[in-house]
Write a protein that holds these residues in place. Structure first.
Motif, PDB file in Angstrom:
ATOM      1  N   VAL A  61      22.082  35.432 -11.902  1.00 22.31           N
ATOM      2  CA  VAL A  61      23.334  34.740 -11.899  1.00 22.31           C
ATOM      3  C   VAL A  61      22.882  33.270 -12.551  1.00 22.31           C
ATOM      4  CG1 VAL A  61      24.578  33.038  -9.701  1.00 22.31           C
ATOM      5  CG2 VAL A  61      24.123  35.631  -9.756  1.00 22.31           C
ATOM      6  N   ALA A  62      21.634  32.655 -12.447  1.00 17.00           N
ATOM      7  CA  ALA A  62      21.378  31.438 -13.042  1.00 17.00           C
ATOM      8  C   ALA A  62      21.543  31.529 -14.595  1.00 17.00           C
ATOM      9  CB  ALA A  62      20.051  31.081 -12.704  1.00 17.00           C
ATOM     10  N   GLN A  63      21.148  32.627 -15.202  1.00 13.48           N
ATOM     11  CA  GLN A  63      21.547  32.949 -16.497  1.00 13.48           C
ATOM     12  C   GLN A  63      22.865  32.991 -17.021  1.00 13.48           C
ATOM     13  OE1 GLN A  63      19.614  32.906 -19.064  1.00 13.48           O
ATOM     14  NE2 GLN A  63      20.611  34.010 -20.725  1.00 13.48           N
ATOM     15  N   ALA A  93      27.601  30.122 -19.228  1.00 17.20           N
ATOM     16  CA  ALA A  93      28.823  29.555 -19.096  1.00 17.20           C
ATOM     17  C   ALA A  93      28.969  28.189 -19.373  1.00 17.20           C
ATOM     18  CB  ALA A  93      29.239  29.927 -17.663  1.00 17.20           C
ATOM     19  N   VAL A  94      27.975  27.566 -18.952  1.00 17.56           N
ATOM     20  CA  VAL A  94      27.841  26.080 -19.021  1.00 17.56           C
ATOM     21  C   VAL A  94      27.606  25.601 -20.797  1.00 17.56           C
ATOM     22  CG1 VAL A  94      26.522  23.988 -18.635  1.00 17.56           C
ATOM     23  CG2 VAL A  94      27.207  25.498 -16.857  1.00 17.56           C
ATOM     24  N   GLN A  95      26.762  26.420 -21.239  1.00 15.39           N
ATOM     25  CA  GLN A  95      26.594  26.200 -22.675  1.00 15.39           C
ATOM     26  C   GLN A  95      27.384  27.076 -23.520  1.00 15.39           C
ATOM     27  OE1 GLN A  95      22.237  26.240 -23.060  1.00 15.39           O
ATOM     28  NE2 GLN A  95      21.982  24.469 -21.598  1.00 15.39           N
ATOM     29  N   TRP A  96      28.251  27.563 -23.415  1.00 11.41           N
ATOM     30  CA  TRP A  96      28.684  28.627 -24.094  1.00 11.41           C
ATOM     31  C   TRP A  96      29.378  28.017 -25.490  1.00 11.41           C
ATOM     32  CZ3 TRP A  96      28.628  33.654 -24.394  1.00 11.41           C
ATOM     33  CH2 TRP A  96      29.589  34.526 -25.192  1.00 11.41           C
ATOM     34  N   GLU A  97      29.807  27.011 -25.653  1.00 12.10           N
ATOM     35  CA  GLU A  97      30.257  26.348 -26.959  1.00 12.10           C
ATOM     36  C   GLU A  97      29.088  26.139 -27.844  1.00 12.10           C
ATOM     37  OE1 GLU A  97      32.896  23.440 -26.152  1.00 12.10           O
ATOM     38  OE2 GLU A  97      34.384  24.525 -25.320  1.00 12.10           O
ATOM     39  N   GLU A  98      27.872  26.019 -27.281  1.00 10.02           N
ATOM     40  CA  GLU A  98      26.785  25.496 -28.241  1.00 10.02           C
ATOM     41  C   GLU A  98      25.701  26.731 -28.411  1.00 10.02           C
ATOM     42  OE1 GLU A  98      24.961  22.571 -25.932  1.00 10.02           O
ATOM     43  OE2 GLU A  98      26.678  21.340 -25.783  1.00 10.02           O
ATOM     44  N   LEU A  99      25.967  27.980 -27.905  1.00 12.69           N
ATOM     45  CA  LEU A  99      25.233  29.223 -28.050  1.00 12.69           C
ATOM     46  C   LEU A  99      25.079  29.650 -29.515  1.00 12.69           C
ATOM     47  CD1 LEU A  99      25.642  31.011 -24.728  1.00 12.69           C
ATOM     48  CD2 LEU A  99      23.420  29.992 -25.492  1.00 12.69           C
ATOM     49  N   ALA A 100      23.998  29.919 -29.865  1.00 12.74           N
ATOM     50  CA  ALA A 100      23.794  30.558 -31.175  1.00 12.74           C
ATOM     51  C   ALA A 100      23.399  32.056 -30.785  1.00 12.74           C
ATOM     52  CB  ALA A 100      22.798  29.927 -31.846  1.00 12.74           C
ATOM     53  N   ALA A 101      23.628  32.915 -31.634  1.00 15.06           N
ATOM     54  CA  ALA A 101      23.254  34.349 -31.316  1.00 15.06           C
ATOM     55  C   ALA A 101      21.876  34.196 -31.216  1.00 15.06           C
ATOM     56  CB  ALA A 101      23.394  34.910 -32.696  1.00 15.06           C
ATOM     57  N   GLU A 102      20.902  33.542 -31.807  1.00 14.59           N
ATOM     58  CA  GLU A 102      19.440  33.402 -31.448  1.00 14.59           C
ATOM     59  C   GLU A 102      19.197  33.102 -30.082  1.00 14.59           C
ATOM     60  OE1 GLU A 102      15.956  30.390 -32.336  1.00 14.59           O
ATOM     61  OE2 GLU A 102      16.775  31.211 -34.227  1.00 14.59           O
ATOM     62  N   GLY A 103      19.854  32.019 -29.638  1.00 12.87           N
ATOM     63  CA  GLY A 103      19.399  31.629 -28.256  1.00 12.87           C
ATOM     64  C   GLY A 103      20.264  32.449 -27.233  1.00 12.87           C
ATOM     65  N   LEU A 104      21.292  32.979 -27.611  1.00 10.57           N
ATOM     66  CA  LEU A 104      21.865  34.219 -26.602  1.00 10.57           C
ATOM     67  C   LEU A 104      20.810  35.145 -26.268  1.00 10.57           C
ATOM     68  CD1 LEU A 104      24.301  34.993 -24.783  1.00 10.57           C
ATOM     69  CD2 LEU A 104      25.123  35.973 -26.972  1.00 10.57           C
TER      70      LEU A 104
END
Length: 145
Positions: free
Chosen positions: A103-105, A110-121
């Protein structure tokens, strides 16, 4: 209490299984918040500076590895607090152990969705799996000892 040659067993309260889950989730949440706070104040404020995070190895060492070190004790604490007889049910015990980190993940993504890169995800989800498995394995090893 004996009655007609058989032992009468008092049935468990209906909400006892859910309360055992909630108790485990609360322990996991407290441990996750505390470890993430320590990580944020020590690692992110003092060690994780801009030039160090420019490389893949720097991000792995300063972001993802500390996250795994936060997820593992949270999963372990939730698993340790989950009490018998509900620990015997593997689906319930896995739910108790893994729900808080998952749930934390999801919230973090959800909070950082616009800033997520494929590597980070990909790496943050790999860290989630590694941390959860490490915490659960630690719990099971303590059960065997």
């Amino acid at each position: 209490m004996r009655r007609y040659g058989y032992q009468r067993v008092r049935p468990q309260r209906r909400g006892a299984a859910f309360l055992a889950l909630v108790r485990a989730w609360a322990a996991g949440a407290v441990v996750l918040v505390l470890t993430e706070y320590v990580q944020a104040t020590l690692v992110h404020d003092y060690v994780a500076t801009g030039p160090r995070l420019d490389t893949f190895g720097g991000r792995l060492l300063l972001i993802h590895l500390p996250n795994a070190l936060c997820v593992a004790p949270a999963a372990w604490a939730a698993a340790r607090i989950h009490r018998e007889p509900y620990r015997a049910s593997t689906p319930r015990h896995l739910t108790a152990s893994f729900a808080v980190p998952v749930v934390a993940q999801l919230f973090n993504m959800a909070v950082q969705w616009e800033e997520l890169a494929a590597e980070g995800l990909l790496l943050s989800n790999a860290v989630l799996v590694v941390g959860c498995v490490a915490g659960y394995t630690g719990d099971r090893l303590q059960d065997e000892a």
